[in-house]
Design a protein around this motif. Structure first.
Motif, PDB file in Angstrom:
ATOM      1  N   SER A   4      -4.675  -6.349  -1.272  1.00 27.89           N
ATOM      2  CA  SER A   4      -4.086  -5.003  -1.699  1.00 27.89           C
ATOM      3  C   SER A   4      -4.807  -4.536  -2.925  1.00 27.89           C
ATOM      4  N   GLY A   5      -5.393  -5.503  -3.761  1.00 29.13           N
ATOM      5  CA  GLY A   5      -6.258  -4.970  -4.692  1.00 29.13           C
ATOM      6  C   GLY A   5      -5.354  -4.671  -6.084  1.00 29.13           C
ATOM      7  N   ILE A   6      -4.204  -5.171  -5.875  1.00 34.93           N
ATOM      8  CA  ILE A   6      -3.281  -5.063  -7.229  1.00 34.93           C
ATOM      9  C   ILE A   6      -3.349  -6.304  -7.674  1.00 34.93           C
ATOM     10  N   PRO A   7      -3.530  -6.413  -9.125  1.00 36.70           N
ATOM     11  CA  PRO A   7      -3.615  -7.773  -9.911  1.00 36.70           C
ATOM     12  C   PRO A   7      -2.232  -8.475  -9.715  1.00 36.70           C
ATOM     13  N   PHE A   8      -2.362  -9.706  -9.619  1.00 34.66           N
ATOM     14  CA  PHE A   8      -1.076 -10.497  -9.153  1.00 34.66           C
ATOM     15  C   PHE A   8      -1.205 -11.935 -10.011  1.00 34.66           C
ATOM     16  N   THR A   9       0.016 -12.778 -10.285  1.00 32.32           N
ATOM     17  CA  THR A   9       0.150 -13.757 -10.860  1.00 32.32           C
ATOM     18  C   THR A   9      -0.203 -14.880  -9.758  1.00 32.32           C
ATOM     19  N   GLY A  10      -0.783 -15.984 -10.508  1.00 27.68           N
ATOM     20  CA  GLY A  10      -0.852 -17.461  -9.829  1.00 27.68           C
ATOM     21  C   GLY A  10      -2.492 -17.493  -9.183  1.00 27.68           C
ATOM     22  N   ARG A  70       0.885  -1.164   0.104  1.00 28.12           N
ATOM     23  CA  ARG A  70      -0.078  -0.244  -0.006  1.00 28.12           C
ATOM     24  C   ARG A  70       0.801   1.236   0.139  1.00 28.12           C
ATOM     25  N   GLN A  71       2.173   1.281   0.433  1.00 24.54           N
ATOM     26  CA  GLN A  71       3.038   2.314   0.436  1.00 24.54           C
ATOM     27  C   GLN A  71       3.583   2.665  -0.938  1.00 24.54           C
ATOM     28  N   PHE A  72       3.362   1.705  -1.969  1.00 22.54           N
ATOM     29  CA  PHE A  72       3.922   2.238  -3.164  1.00 22.54           C
ATOM     30  C   PHE A  72       2.724   1.737  -4.280  1.00 22.54           C
ATOM     31  N   ASP A  73       2.765   2.646  -5.666  1.00 23.29           N
ATOM     32  CA  ASP A  73       1.698   2.252  -6.430  1.00 23.29           C
ATOM     33  C   ASP A  73       2.244   1.377  -7.430  1.00 23.29           C
ATOM     34  N   TYR A  74       2.110   0.009  -7.078  1.00 18.95           N
ATOM     35  CA  TYR A  74       2.533  -0.908  -7.835  1.00 18.95           C
ATOM     36  C   TYR A  74       1.544  -1.193  -8.807  1.00 18.95           C
ATOM     37  N   ASP A  75       2.017  -1.696 -10.212  1.00 16.24           N
ATOM     38  CA  ASP A  75       0.838  -1.941 -11.390  1.00 16.24           C
ATOM     39  C   ASP A  75       0.813  -3.424 -11.186  1.00 16.24           C
ATOM     40  N   TYR A  76       1.743  -4.153 -10.611  1.00 12.63           N
ATOM     41  CA  TYR A  76       1.495  -5.960 -10.771  1.00 12.63           C
ATOM     42  C   TYR A  76       2.414  -6.426  -9.788  1.00 12.63           C
ATOM     43  N   ILE A  77       1.687  -7.431  -9.317  1.00 12.20           N
ATOM     44  CA  ILE A  77       2.523  -7.999  -8.329  1.00 12.20           C
ATOM     45  C   ILE A  77       2.956  -9.835  -8.983  1.00 12.20           C
ATOM     46  N   ILE A  78       4.205 -10.014  -8.775  1.00 10.65           N
ATOM     47  CA  ILE A  78       4.661 -11.342  -9.197  1.00 10.65           C
ATOM     48  C   ILE A  78       4.660 -12.212  -7.857  1.00 10.65           C
ATOM     49  N   ASN A  79       3.776 -13.182  -7.644  1.00 13.40           N
ATOM     50  CA  ASN A  79       3.591 -13.757  -6.614  1.00 13.40           C
ATOM     51  C   ASN A  79       4.506 -14.953  -6.503  1.00 13.40           C
ATOM     52  N   LEU A  80       5.292 -14.967  -5.390  1.00 11.40           N
ATOM     53  CA  LEU A  80       6.374 -15.964  -5.068  1.00 11.40           C
ATOM     54  C   LEU A  80       6.138 -16.464  -3.763  1.00 11.40           C
ATOM     55  N   ILE A  81       4.749 -16.607  -3.290  1.00 12.56           N
ATOM     56  CA  ILE A  81       4.682 -16.930  -2.095  1.00 12.56           C
ATOM     57  C   ILE A  81       4.563 -18.570  -2.052  1.00 12.56           C
ATOM     58  N   ASN A  82       5.377 -19.008  -0.903  1.00  8.29           N
ATOM     59  CA  ASN A  82       5.670 -20.272  -0.791  1.00  8.29           C
ATOM     60  C   ASN A  82       4.323 -20.905  -0.202  1.00  8.29           C
ATOM     61  N   ILE A  83       3.572 -21.625  -0.746  1.00 10.00           N
ATOM     62  CA  ILE A  83       2.451 -22.259   0.018  1.00 10.00           C
ATOM     63  C   ILE A  83       2.741 -23.773   0.063  1.00 10.00           C
ATOM     64  N   GLU A  84       3.850 -24.324  -0.362  1.00  3.71           N
ATOM     65  CA  GLU A  84       4.249 -25.636  -0.016  1.00  3.71           C
ATOM     66  C   GLU A  84       4.855 -25.895   1.282  1.00  3.71           C
ATOM     67  N   LEU A  85       3.870 -25.701   2.309  1.00  5.39           N
ATOM     68  CA  LEU A  85       3.965 -25.836   3.647  1.00  5.39           C
ATOM     69  C   LEU A  85       2.860 -26.385   4.343  1.00  5.39           C
ATOM     70  N   GLY A  86       1.956 -27.287   3.696  1.00  3.37           N
ATOM     71  CA  GLY A  86       1.018 -28.079   4.138  1.00  3.37           C
ATOM     72  C   GLY A  86      -0.021 -26.995   4.294  1.00  3.37           C
ATOM     73  N   ASN A  87      -0.868 -27.386   5.488  1.00  4.17           N
ATOM     74  CA  ASN A  87      -1.959 -26.427   5.959  1.00  4.17           C
ATOM     75  C   ASN A  87      -1.256 -25.430   6.853  1.00  4.17           C
ATOM     76  N   SER A  88      -0.504 -24.535   6.187  1.00  4.04           N
ATOM     77  CA  SER A  88       0.124 -23.387   7.002  1.00  4.04           C
ATOM     78  C   SER A  88      -0.773 -22.196   6.776  1.00  4.04           C
ATOM     79  N   LYS A  89      -1.347 -21.769   7.806  1.00  2.00           N
ATOM     80  CA  LYS A  89      -2.083 -20.482   7.816  1.00  2.00           C
ATOM     81  C   LYS A  89      -1.333 -19.450   7.539  1.00  2.00           C
TER      82      LYS A  89
END
Length: 782
Positions: A543-549, A512-531
């Motif tokens: 954030s409302g910013i369009p993202f990959t994945g 929210r601090q910067f006006d990003y146009d797009y997000i490349i999502n590299l969130i590691n969700i290979e952590l099982g049932n990781s909240k």
């Protein structure tokens, strides 16, 4: 068998090889001692049987005859006979008979037999039984049908083969619609035999018992005549071969009438020499001729005529063509009863399972079997086509016995077809029509770029946030992957800002601090049932910013193995047979076959699966279930463990027009270890090596895996990318074992360009976002 003089190396011209499944014909001719010359468009699989080739265009009759004559003169050979086993080339063969003065039917006679409408007119003119009929040249002719024919009627192409585009019309109200359908689909692309003509006619439907009469004529005398029964071909408004039985179950008097009718028709037609496949019906008013095929019958005709009657139709047909005298064999007694059964399917689709019990071919009633289709082939049944998967012949001592044996045999053959769907990719690479509008991108992603809505130059103007929750100071495969993507994109000129944190609050605040146009999502969700990992993904969404994945909803849904398997079962996606337990006391399906594998039902990405999960003995199953339920505090899935090869299919894109499959990755298992691809403690991951791209993969299997992946991608509403893991069973049938929407798409090859991959993913993601935005009426400033 009828007695035949030795061929003494006769020179026989065979017109057209047909496809590879006709190999048995050429093998038999060579075994009989014939020198085979073949008129064909190319040298092909039959080269081991053919002495020499006449290469020409068989659909250009003038050119083909000219090329054959030139070949004979150049080679200084004398042909003793000419023959074809292919309906497309009956007329060309007749022209060669005329040009070379050989035995067989002239072009005048053959054209009268080949054209069903001409044949009807001939029968009518010669007081032979024939249904009322009418040629249709335009829609205006449909008005004449009401005045001249009684419904139901049948629309037919005059030069069609089998039951292709043969349509039953029950009433006047549906006539124009079905006629329009027929005209639209009538072409040489859908039916090669239509090269001879595209005429259409209508005739009154004949009710009665349909039969085949296989005859051998020489010098105007019938030497062999065998009647076989056809099973009902009706398939709604269409028709499809179902099966045949010999000897016929019709009363002997009816069979005698049918043979006498066939002889009379052939005599009046002037057909004196050849192997004839004659189709007829025995109606309430007696025998009625349907078609005359101036060739040996196809499919299992040769096989079961030989087994039941001892008649070798290939041998006799070649003998007649070469003018070698054969004895009459009219008083035949059957050695057994045989049914030939066509393997078909209820709907058009892609063949994704072929399982044949190994003991089937050892059964005393088993005669022969042939599959035209292979795993991954499209199977088109009415209204899309008239294809069958193959056939089987079984025998018995009497009609009841052979029927019982057939039912037992069919239970040992499992052929599964995934239904075509307009939203499905199954089979769309196979046929260029409305069922195959989608394009499957099989070229390597690293070799060629595609033109997209947004160019790479425009993408590089975007302010992009690269978001991940990995620990940058901890050495890991994920960290190395992240660095390759980040450094590679920066090197390519992309404007990248890193956001590294395991805190959802920190991620959202920085976004929210910067006006990003797009997000490349590299969130590691290979952590099982990781909240935390899902909260990180949700922070990106908030954030409302369009993202990959994938969205957090889809990613979490994939953790529920039970619901996902139910969904995939509903859509006929091939899975290992499975069951689930919410409590230790729950029953387990008894038909599950060991070895089995036990998995936690609400964890994904192979979390909780290790060597102890593989169960080979029933007494070890419940203890492992109890252990897993206690440790992971969740339901458990139990499924059959497949020990075949494993393939990974990575799909990128979003809609029908831009889905692509990366080159397949094959897991190669070393040191003879059990093929259990696992992660975590106590695994055998060290014994698994990756082969990228997959080597020596059957192209049809590759196509099937890609098409299944495209379908699953759509069913699960995946986005931008996903990985699908398949295992093969002992028969080579693939089953889905895992779906992974993690952004960490890894290959073992060090040369793989992950930055280029993510450039492609970003392009596809942006394109999809723009489409979604326009659809929602919320265009975004760019």
């Amino acid at each position: 068998d009828s007695k035949v003089e030795p061929p003494s190396a006769k020179n026989l011209l065979v017109v057209n090889t047909g496809y590879y499944k006709k190999k048995f014909i050429f093998a038999r001719l060579k075994e009989l001692g014939y020198r085979i010359y073949c008129l064909n468009s190319e040298v092909n699989w039959a080269k081991d049987y053919v002495t020499d080739w006449v290469i020409s265009d068989n659909y250009n009759h003038v050119q083909a005859v000219s090329d054959t004559v030139s070949f004979i003169r150049k080679k200084l050979i004398k042909l003793d006979g000419v023959i074809t086993f292919w309906e497309d080339d009956v007329l060309l063969t007749a022209k060669l008979v005329d040009a070379l003065g050989l035995k067989g039917s002239s072009f005048t006679i053959a054209s009268r037999a080949r054209n069903k409408l001409f044949f009807r007119e001939f029968c009518k003119a010669n007081n032979l039984p024939t249904p009322a009929h009418l040629q249709i040249s335009s829609k205006e002719d449909l008005l004449k049908i009401k005045e001249n024919l009684e419904f139901p009627i049948v629309l037919k192409p005059a030069y069609g083969t089998l039951t292709a585009l043969v349509i039953k019309v029950e009433c006047l109200s549906e006539l124009e619609m079905l006629y329009s359908y027929m005209v639209k689909n009538l072409s040489t692309q859908t039916e090669t035999a239509l090269h001879d003509g595209l005429d259409i006619f209508a005739e009154e439907y004949i009710d009665g018992d349909e039969v085949d009469i296989d005859l051998v004529l020489q010098n105007g005398k019938v030497k062999v005549a065998i009647v076989s029964d056809n099973y009902d071909k009706s398939r709604g408004k269409f028709f499809l071969d179902k099966g045949q039985a010999t000897p016929s179950n019709l009363p002997p008097t009816h069979q005698k009438e049918l043979i006498e009718m066939a002889e009379q028709v052939l005599e009046k037609m002037g057909i004196t020499d050849g192997c004839i496949h004659f189709e007829a019906k025995y109606s309430k008013s007696g025998p009625v001729p349907l078609e005359i095929n101036l060739r040996m019958g196809g499919d299992y005709i040769y096989s079961y005529i030989l087994a039941v009657w001892g008649i070798d139709l290939i041998k006799l047909a070649a003998s007649v063509a070469c003018g070698e005298y054969i004895d009459s064999t009219r008083e035949l007694k059957p050695k057994k009863y045989i049914i030939g059964w066509d393997f078909s399917t209820e709907q058009s689709g892609i063949l994704n399972e072929v399982s044949i019990h190994p003991k089937l071919k050892k059964k005393p009633y088993f005669e022969d079997m042939l599959l035209y289709k292979e795993l991954g082939d499209a199977v088109l049944v009415p209204p899309e086509g008239v294809e069958t998967i193959g056939w089987i012949t079984v025998s018995g001592e009497n009609p009841l016995d052979v029927n019982d044996n057939l039912q037992e045999a069919l239970e040992q053959v499992q052929l599964k077809v995934t239904k075509f769907d307009y939203q499905s990719f199954a089979g769309k690479a196979q046929k260029n029509n409305f069922l195959s509008s989608a394009r499957i991108a099989k070229k390597y992603l690293l070799q060629k770029e595609k033109v997209n809505y947004v160019s790479s130059t425009e993408l590089k103007k975007l302010d992009i946030a690269l978001v991940t929750n990995i620990d940058q100071y901890q050495e890991s495969d994920y960290n190395n992957y992240y660095v390759k993507v980040k450094d590679g994109l920066i090197k390519k000129g992309f404007k990248i800002e890193e956001i590294l944190s395991e805190s959802s609050y920190v991620i959202l605040t920085k976004l929210r601090q910067f006006d990003y146009d797009y997000i490349i999502n590299l969130i590691n969700i290979e952590l099982g049932n990781s909240k935390p990992s899902f909260h990180n993904l949700q922070a990106i969404e908030i954030s409302g910013i369009p993202f990959t994945g994938a969205t957090s909803f889809i990613a979490r849904q994939l953790l529920d193995k039970i619901q996902i398997r139910k969904l995939l079962d509903f859509h006929d996606v091939p899975l290992p047979d499975w069951d689930y337990l919410f409590e230790l006391e729950d029953e387990i399906k008894e038909e599950l076959i060991y070895p089995l594998i036990v998995k936690p039902a609400t964890h994904d990405f192979k979390i909780g699966i290790n060597n102890e999960s593989l169960i080979t003995k029933p007494e070890k199953l419940r203890p492992q279930i109890q252990k897993m339920m206690h440790y992971y505090n969740c339901p458990v899935v139990v499924e059959e463990f497949l020990e075949g090869d494993e393939y990974e299919v990575i799909v990128i894109g979003n809609d029908d027009n831009d889905l692509e499959a990366l080159p397949l990755n094959k897991l190669v298992f070393q040191k003879n270890k059990s093929k259990l691809s696992l992660g975590g403690i106590g695994t055998i991951a060290d014994y698994i090596k990756s082969s990228y791209p997959a080597k020596d993969i059957n192209p049809k299997l590759e196509k099937l895996l890609i098409e299944l992946s495209f379908d699953i991608f759509t069913i699960l509403d995946c986005r931008d990318y996903a990985r699908f893991d398949f295992r093969l069973d002992e028969d080579g049938n693939p089953s889905l074992i895992d779906v992974n929407v993690s952004p960490f798409i890894q290959y073992t090859t060090p040369k793989f360009d992950y930055a280029k991959l993510y450039e492609q993913i970003l392009q596809k993601s942006v394109n999809n976002y723009r489409k979604q935005a326009v659809t929602m009426g919320k265009p975004r400033n760019e």
